[in-house]
Design an enzyme around this catalytic site. Structure first.
Site, PDB file in Angstrom:
ATOM      1  N   CYS A  25     -15.406  -8.967   7.175  1.00  0.00           N
ATOM      2  CA  CYS A  25     -15.165  -9.336   8.567  1.00  0.00           C
ATOM      3  C   CYS A  25     -15.450  -8.110   9.425  1.00  0.00           C
ATOM      4  O   CYS A  25     -15.700  -7.022   8.887  1.00  0.00           O
ATOM      5  CB  CYS A  25     -13.730  -9.848   8.750  1.00  0.00           C
ATOM      6  SG  CYS A  25     -12.494  -8.529   8.922  1.00  0.00           S
TER       7      CYS A  25
ATOM      8  N   ARG B 124      -1.552   6.152   9.891  1.00  0.00           N
ATOM      9  CA  ARG B 124      -1.710   5.665   8.521  1.00  0.00           C
ATOM     10  C   ARG B 124      -1.803   6.837   7.532  1.00  0.00           C
ATOM     11  O   ARG B 124      -1.667   8.006   7.907  1.00  0.00           O
ATOM     12  CB  ARG B 124      -2.962   4.800   8.426  1.00  0.00           C
ATOM     13  CG  ARG B 124      -2.990   3.612   9.395  1.00  0.00           C
ATOM     14  CD  ARG B 124      -2.060   2.507   8.978  1.00  0.00           C
ATOM     15  NE  ARG B 124      -2.175   1.330   9.825  1.00  0.00           N
ATOM     16  CZ  ARG B 124      -2.995   0.300   9.623  1.00  0.00           C
ATOM     17  NH1 ARG B 124      -3.835   0.318   8.605  1.00  0.00           N
ATOM     18  NH2 ARG B 124      -2.997  -0.745  10.430  1.00  0.00           N
TER      19      ARG B 124
ATOM     20  N   CYS C 109     -14.922  -3.846   1.157  1.00  0.00           N
ATOM     21  CA  CYS C 109     -13.503  -4.127   1.360  1.00  0.00           C
ATOM     22  C   CYS C 109     -13.060  -5.208   0.370  1.00  0.00           C
ATOM     23  O   CYS C 109     -13.873  -5.793  -0.340  1.00  0.00           O
ATOM     24  CB  CYS C 109     -13.251  -4.561   2.790  1.00  0.00           C
ATOM     25  SG  CYS C 109     -13.988  -6.158   3.214  1.00  0.00           S
TER      26      CYS C 109
ATOM     27  N   CYS D 162     -12.811  -2.323   7.653  1.00  0.00           N
ATOM     28  CA  CYS D 162     -12.200  -1.732   6.459  1.00  0.00           C
ATOM     29  C   CYS D 162     -13.232  -1.215   5.458  1.00  0.00           C
ATOM     30  O   CYS D 162     -12.986  -0.240   4.762  1.00  0.00           O
ATOM     31  CB  CYS D 162     -11.285  -2.750   5.778  1.00  0.00           C
ATOM     32  SG  CYS D 162      -9.898  -3.272   6.812  1.00  0.00           S
TER      33      CYS D 162
ATOM     34  N   LYS E  85      -5.514   6.636  12.681  1.00  0.00           N
ATOM     35  CA  LYS E  85      -5.967   7.196  11.413  1.00  0.00           C
ATOM     36  C   LYS E  85      -6.342   8.666  11.572  1.00  0.00           C
ATOM     37  O   LYS E  85      -6.963   9.042  12.565  1.00  0.00           O
ATOM     38  CB  LYS E  85      -7.158   6.387  10.884  1.00  0.00           C
ATOM     39  CG  LYS E  85      -6.799   4.929  10.587  1.00  0.00           C
ATOM     40  CD  LYS E  85      -7.998   4.133  10.092  1.00  0.00           C
ATOM     41  CE  LYS E  85      -7.598   2.700   9.765  1.00  0.00           C
ATOM     42  NZ  LYS E  85      -8.746   1.904   9.282  1.00  0.00           N
TER      43      LYS E  85
ATOM     44  N   LYS F 230      -3.081   0.740  15.325  1.00  0.00           N
ATOM     45  CA  LYS F 230      -3.134   1.641  14.175  1.00  0.00           C
ATOM     46  C   LYS F 230      -3.831   2.942  14.546  1.00  0.00           C
ATOM     47  O   LYS F 230      -4.678   2.994  15.438  1.00  0.00           O
ATOM     48  CB  LYS F 230      -3.845   0.970  13.009  1.00  0.00           C
ATOM     49  CG  LYS F 230      -5.287   0.562  13.296  1.00  0.00           C
ATOM     50  CD  LYS F 230      -5.874  -0.215  12.121  1.00  0.00           C
ATOM     51  CE  LYS F 230      -7.275  -0.711  12.433  1.00  0.00           C
ATOM     52  NZ  LYS F 230      -7.837  -1.521  11.330  1.00  0.00           N
TER      53      LYS F 230
ATOM     54  N   ARG G 166       0.850  -1.200   0.000  1.00  0.00           N
ATOM     55  CA  ARG G 166       0.000   0.000   0.000  1.00  0.00           C
ATOM     56  C   ARG G 166       0.880   1.243   0.000  1.00  0.00           C
ATOM     57  O   ARG G 166       1.775   1.398   0.836  1.00  0.00           O
ATOM     58  CB  ARG G 166      -0.890  -0.006   1.244  1.00  0.00           C
ATOM     59  CG  ARG G 166      -1.859   1.153   1.358  1.00  0.00           C
ATOM     60  CD  ARG G 166      -2.629   1.063   2.670  1.00  0.00           C
ATOM     61  NE  ARG G 166      -3.441  -0.138   2.726  1.00  0.00           N
ATOM     62  CZ  ARG G 166      -3.621  -0.855   3.838  1.00  0.00           C
ATOM     63  NH1 ARG G 166      -3.031  -0.516   4.964  1.00  0.00           N
ATOM     64  NH2 ARG G 166      -4.394  -1.932   3.805  1.00  0.00           N
TER      65      ARG G 166
ATOM     66  N   CYS H  66      -7.535 -11.484   1.446  1.00  0.00           N
ATOM     67  CA  CYS H  66      -7.449 -11.043   2.834  1.00  0.00           C
ATOM     68  C   CYS H  66      -7.508 -12.235   3.784  1.00  0.00           C
ATOM     69  O   CYS H  66      -8.475 -13.006   3.751  1.00  0.00           O
ATOM     70  CB  CYS H  66      -8.579 -10.062   3.167  1.00  0.00           C
ATOM     71  SG  CYS H  66      -8.537  -9.528   4.897  1.00  0.00           S
TER      72      CYS H  66
END
Length: 567
Positions: free
Chosen positions: A476, A150, A431, A480, A214, A212, A80, A437
């Site tokens: 899931c 991110r 997603c 995302c 954001k 993470k 990414r 994934c």
């Protein structure tokens, strides 16, 4: 006997030990790159490569077959790019397209809702080539995954006004100041000589963030970045066509764990207003507070929203003010009207043009209906301006001259890039999910187009086909696909089965409530037909679907997600 609190130690997670012992994200990645026996990374390196912007994946469609053949899974990497604000020069797209075509297993480019692009299916032996290609065009993938800040999002089209240009500039500044400082990325992937000086991470720390993180920069009234789902958000306050400061909101996040009531989605909450000169110091102070106070013993409760719930918003706010040496002012007025992209041709402040193109699922490839990849490649060969990626997985071709407008329009039309689609489809999202994934429980991207067609037919049947419903599918519960900010959200539980959530709102400031659990696609469509039918009959004039199901008490409104989401 009274316990000595100094002798009570909480056990940190395995991920914390990996970071602590990684030598600032180096690990033994170099040794793994030399190992030709396997296409995967071993041990701690499986986690560490994420800090460098990559995830190790395998093709789950082939997993059983390869297992029966006693072969290892077909390992390949997803990479990414770091692209704050989503802007890339058209000429750079040529090399990105070439790399995807020649060096990935799938030959595609994927636009993400983090306003960047990613490659899927890079073999380990091609990874250095990928990083060196990005470096040659002034890009990298550092810090686009794992426990760091991110890719920073900003409102999509900065060419619409001077304010939008300022917004993009601040997204870049925030991204740069929060970027990991380790030299490991350059040493490993770009073959730069190791410098004798010791690495330091003054903001992120030796063990980086607990989870993470954001960030967004937003120009009202467009919430096209879904700011309420992000840890840190700067909402531009405008006076005399200039940004004079930001309202700061923190603590948003959507990931949950099925059945775990200690996890919940949460909307970003208001800290206060700051003037421009305090922007970077406040950004650093929010991140370092989360670094020091975040949960390092349970990754499922390690995001900023859980830290705020644990210590209280006022305590978190005071700590940020102390570290930033400033005081938040009261929130300035702001509002949002929507969050979708505006498709088609628009004229910009410099009297040039932009063309926003709808890209289903953000997947750049050619099929029998659209030649998206070929069309964008032809435009990139001609265009002198930029491509601007949106947080809704679409692409804006900007700074188009009058001279090139006709040529670009002809290419776009002949390749199916300008195509009328329903408002429902334009505002849908999924997603990646299967086959790449590793966390996927159910289909998302590969299901969305067909599923939207079924819902379009239902809406046509009841005369609401011109209406917008925000519909999203996640494979899931990790968030995302941002399904937990949709009016209709599906979250995968098993192959062919989903939890159905309804009741989010148009601007993305309300979390939907679960309506039915663990049901099939056919059952979902049956329920949606019932709901859309009564909405079409009993709604107030122009009442949105999500507002209707809440007003009619079909689902209860989630006011406080900590208490309301699971009850």
């Amino acid at each position: 006997m009274k316990k000595d609190h100094k002798k009570i130690f909480l056990k940190t997670t395995q991920e914390e030990h990996i970071k602590e012992n990684s030598n600032y994200l180096r690990g033994t990645i170099v040794d793994d790159l030399k190992n030709e026996i396997t296409n995967g990374f071993s041990g701690d390196n499986f986690s560490l490569i994420r800090f460098h912007g990559m995830y190790q994946q395998d093709d789950r469609d082939l997993r059983l077959e390869r297992n029966e053949q006693k072969l290892e899974p077909r390992y390949a990497m997803m990479l990414r790019c770091r692209l704050p604000g989503g802007i890339i020069e058209a000429k750079k797209w040529l090399k990105i397209d070439h790399f995807a075509s020649k060096n990935t297993l799938y030959g595609t480019i994927r636009l993400t809702n983090r306003q960047t692009f990613q490659f899927h299916g890079i073999l380990k032996k091609k990874l250095k080539d990928a990083h060196k290609m990005l470096h040659e065009i002034g890009l990298d993938s550092l810090g686009t995954a794992n426990d760091v800040n991110r890719n920073v999002l900003c409102t999509s089209n900065p060419m619409e006004s001077l304010v939008h240009q300022e917004c993009y500039t601040w997204a870049q500044k925030i991204s740069n100041v929060l970027l990991p400082q380790t030299k490991a990325y350059a040493e490993i992937w770009l073959d730069q000589k190791k410098i004798a000086t010791t690495d330091q991470e003054p903001i992120l720390g030796k063990t980086y963030l607990p989870r993470k993180f954001k960030t967004t920069v937003v120009v009202p009234p467009y919430n096209d970045v879904d700011l309420y789902a992000n840890d840190m958000n700067f909402i531009a306050i405008i006076k005399n066509n200039k940004i004079v400061g930001f309202n700061v909101l923190i603590g948003g996040g959507l990931s949950i764990t099925h059945g775990n009531k200690n996890t919940w989605p949460f909307l970003a909450v208001e800290l206060g207003y700051i003037t421009l000169e305090h922007t970077l110091s406040v950004a650093k102070s929010i991140v370092t507070t989360q670094r020091d106070w975040g949960n390092r013993t349970d990754r499922k409760n390690a995001k900023t929203r859980y830290t705020i719930e644990k210590v209280g918003l006022s305590v978190f706010k005071k700590e940020v003010e102390k570290r930033a040496n400033t005081t938040f002012e009261p929130i300035r007025p702001y509002y949002f009207t929507g969050r979708g992209d505006r498709f088609g041709w628009t004229k910009n402040i410099n009297n040039d043009w932009s063309l926003t193109i709808f890209v289903q699922n953000g997947r750049i490839y050619d099929n029998d209906k659209q030649l998206v990849k070929s069309g964008l490649l032809k435009i990139a060969n001609l265009h002198k301006g930029n491509f601007r990626l949106t947080a809704n997985q679409n692409i804006v071709i900007s700074e188009i001259s009058d001279e090139n407008k006709k040529k670009i329009n002809e290419i776009a039309m002949s390749h199916g890039l300008i195509k009328k689609v329903s408002p429902l489809r334009e505002n849908s999202m999924a997603c990646v999910s299967f086959p790449t994934c590793p966390l996927a429980m159910a289909e998302a991207e590969r299901m969305l187009s067909f599923f939207i067609t079924q819902v379009e037919n239902i809406m046509l049947k009841y005369g609401v086909e011109k209406e917008i419903i925000i519909l999203r599918i996640s494979g899931c519960p990790n968030g995302c696909g941002r399904s937990l900010l949709a009016e209709i959200g599906l979250i995968g539980k098993a192959i062919g089965r989903y939890n159905l959530y309804i009741g989010g709102n148009r601007i993305g400031s309300r979390i939907p409530k679960i309506y039915k659990e663990n049901i099939t696609e056919k059952e979902i469509l049956t329920h949606l037909e019932f709901l859309i039918k009564i909405w079409s009959i009993k709604r107030k004039k122009t009442e949105h679907f999500g507002d209707f199901v809440v007003r009619k008490n079909i689902v209860k409104e989630i006011v406080n997600p900590i208490h309301d989401f699971w009850n």
